[in-house]
Design an enzyme around this catalytic site. Structure first.
Site, PDB file in Angstrom:
ATOM      1  CG  ASP A   6       1.538  -2.886   6.756  1.00 15.42           C
ATOM      2  OD1 ASP A   6       0.516  -2.194   6.582  1.00 15.42           O
ATOM      3  OD2 ASP A   6       2.688  -2.449   6.578  1.00 15.42           O
TER       4      ASP A   6
ATOM      5  CD1 TRP B 229       6.974   0.235   2.182  1.00 17.62           C
ATOM      6  CD2 TRP B 229       6.313   0.211   4.331  1.00 17.62           C
ATOM      7  NE1 TRP B 229       6.681   1.518   2.557  1.00 17.62           N
ATOM      8  CE2 TRP B 229       6.287   1.531   3.869  1.00 17.62           C
ATOM      9  CE3 TRP B 229       5.943  -0.055   5.655  1.00 17.62           C
ATOM     10  CZ2 TRP B 229       5.893   2.603   4.674  1.00 17.62           C
ATOM     11  CZ3 TRP B 229       5.543   1.002   6.450  1.00 17.62           C
ATOM     12  CH2 TRP B 229       5.518   2.312   5.973  1.00 17.62           C
TER      13      TRP B 229
ATOM     14  CB  ALA C  28      -0.725  -0.298   3.415  1.00 19.31           C
TER      15      ALA C  28
ATOM     16  CE  LYS D 265      -0.023   4.077  -0.641  1.00 18.78           C
ATOM     17  NZ  LYS D 265       0.535   3.818   0.608  1.00 18.78           N
TER      18      LYS D 265
HETATM   19  C1  LIG Z   1       3.121  -2.032   3.185  1.00 16.62           C
HETATM   20  C2  LIG Z   1       2.867  -0.633   3.647  1.00 16.62           C
HETATM   21  N1  LIG Z   1       2.569  -0.411   4.917  1.00 16.62           N
HETATM   22  C3  LIG Z   1       2.310   0.817   5.384  1.00 16.62           C
HETATM   23  C4  LIG Z   1       2.361   1.915   4.557  1.00 16.62           C
HETATM   24  C5  LIG Z   1       2.106   3.264   5.182  1.00 16.62           C
HETATM   25  O1  LIG Z   1       1.184   4.044   4.608  1.00 16.62           O
HETATM   26  P1  LIG Z   1       0.858   5.494   5.153  1.00 16.62           P
HETATM   27  O2  LIG Z   1       1.162   6.422   4.028  1.00 16.62           O
HETATM   28  O3  LIG Z   1      -0.588   5.467   5.514  1.00 16.62           O
HETATM   29  O4  LIG Z   1       1.718   5.778   6.347  1.00 16.62           O
HETATM   30  C6  LIG Z   1       2.682   1.739   3.202  1.00 16.62           C
HETATM   31  C7  LIG Z   1       2.761   2.887   2.295  1.00 16.62           C
HETATM   32  O5  LIG Z   1       3.449   2.963   1.358  1.00 16.62           O
HETATM   33  C8  LIG Z   1       2.937   0.432   2.738  1.00 16.62           C
HETATM   34  O6  LIG Z   1       3.248   0.195   1.465  1.00 16.62           O
END
Ligand SMILES: Cc1ncc(COP(=O)(O)O)c(C=O)c1O
Length: 394
Positions: free
Chosen positions: A208, A127, A210, A243
């Protein structure tokens, strides 16, 4: 003073969203921004969330501050959801954060405080915000091999080789499930090998998480996290509720830390609270409380689990259908990986020119690195998308 500021580069995803909105074509397809869409193309508010919100509005009699780490019941509920029963509760510290991004940030703040000068190793690719946050914090960042673009799958040999070479005491960031942007996740057996390698290398894992529940199910998607907690002891997990609870704009997230014992946990907990104090004093409460109400009510939890499994089922069936349509269009299995990969994203191997042609000639919006949001697709779009990909990327 502001004369020294340089304009920031535009965010490619947000820029693509703007272009998509401005495109007058009615048959355009948006595979850019990472939000789930239902068959009507809507990012819905889950019914369980609606019900919990109604109960919250009716029952809440104060908007007074919570604790610095947020609502303890939210943290406990999330710890149970993510970690199951693999660790004693008195070893788990946690703090509410501003979404999953805030959880990553606060996890890194804790790491920096605990081990100044540490290097964080992130997968290649990852990401984009991982590297951006690390660089903004002035932390050292390196990458480890993760994806084999030729084979459209995990580069397990390269990954293990690179992890073996990580110096003891460094931090390795891993996507717990539904890798963004590739969708290529290790199998359970591969996770066992990865975790054994991390253990032998004596490194700390930052996970992570998510997309918990977007891959194969809660327990299945939490497998790697739980394994790391069991095998490595001290683990940091950044969890997003954006999500899986559809709470994107409410900014609900939590950073969970498993400490060596109850005494160490108390120190970590105090540090997490202080880090929140320094960043924003108190985390947002509304989304967190809604999550807690859902997880602590058997009826709401069952309703949420059903809705989550419908979302997951939709993404996985779209994956299968697109892979089949591409098989029919190209007469080859080169896109079979789409059906195997998990989560919202997969990567199309395409040149920048091909990505541009898909957009300009076919109204298909894909981010420059080829990342496609499978959850942005509708069934009706699949034949046209498959035809366009086969034509442009052949
Ligand atoms: C790998 C990853 N980590 C963290 C996040 C962060 O999500 P949030 O919208 O809850 O900040 C995302 C969102 O796109 C993501 O894809």
């Amino acid at each position: 003073m502001f004369e020294h500021l340089r304009p920031q580069p535009e965010d490619p995803i947000l820029a693509l969203m703007d272009r998509y909105r401005a495109d007058p074509r009615t048959d355009k397809i948006d595979l850019g921004v990472g939000v789930y869409r239902n068959s009507q193309g809507v990012t819905p508010v889950m019914q369980a969330v609606k019900t919990a919100e109604r109960q919250l509005v009716d029952g809440q009699d104060s908007k007074g501050y919570t604790g610095l780490a947020g609502d303890p019941a939210f943290i406990d509920a999330m710890a149970e959801l993510v970690l199951g029963d693999v660790v004693a509760a008195d070893r788990v510290a946690g703090a509410g954060t501003v979404g999953g991004t805030g959880a990553v940030r606060q996890g890194l703040e804790l790491i920096r405080l605990a081990r100044p000068g540490v290097t964080v190793h992130i997968p290649d690719p990852s990401w984009p915000n991982h590297r951006a946050i690390l660089q903004a914090m002035g932390m050292a960042v390196k990458t480890y091999r993760y994806f084999d673009a030729e084979a459209n799958g995990l580069d397990m040999t390269g990954l293990l080789e690179d992890l073996r070479a990580v110096p003891a005491g460094d931090v390795v960031l891993l996507h717990g499930c539904c890798h963004n942007p590739t969708g290529a996740d290790p199998s359970d057996a591969q996770w066992q090998e990865i975790v054994a390698t991390l253990k032998a290398a004596q490194v700390t894992a930052l996970i992570d998480l998510a997309y918990l529940g977007f891959g194969d199910g809660i327990a299945e998607d939490a497998f790697s996290t739980r394994l790391m907690v069991q095998e490595l002891g001290e683990v940091i997990v950044a969890v997003s509720c954006s999500k899986n609870f559809g709470l994107y704009r409410e900014r609900a997230g939590v950073v969970l830390v498993t400490a060596a014992d109850a005494d160490a946990r108390a120190v970590v907990q105090g540090n997490l609270a202080t880090l929140n104090r320094l960043a924003y004093s108190f985390p947002a409460d509304h989304g967190a409380r809604v999550v807690e109400m859902i997880l602590n009510s058997s009826a709401l939890r069952a309703e949420w689990a059903t809705e989550l499994s419908e979302m997951r089922g939709r993404i996985n069936s779209l994956r299968g259908e697109l892979a089949a349509a591409l098989q029919a269009e190209t007469g080859s299995d080169q896109y079979a990986f789409l059906a195997v990969q998990r989560g919202m994203f997969s990567r199309l191997t395409a040149t920048p020119d091909q990505i541009r042609t898909l957009r300009d000639d076919h109204g298909i919006y894909i981010i420059g690195d080829g990342r496609m949001n499978m959850a942005g697709l509708s069934k009706e779009d699949i034949p046209r998308l498959a035809r366009a990909i086969a034509e442009v990327c052949a």
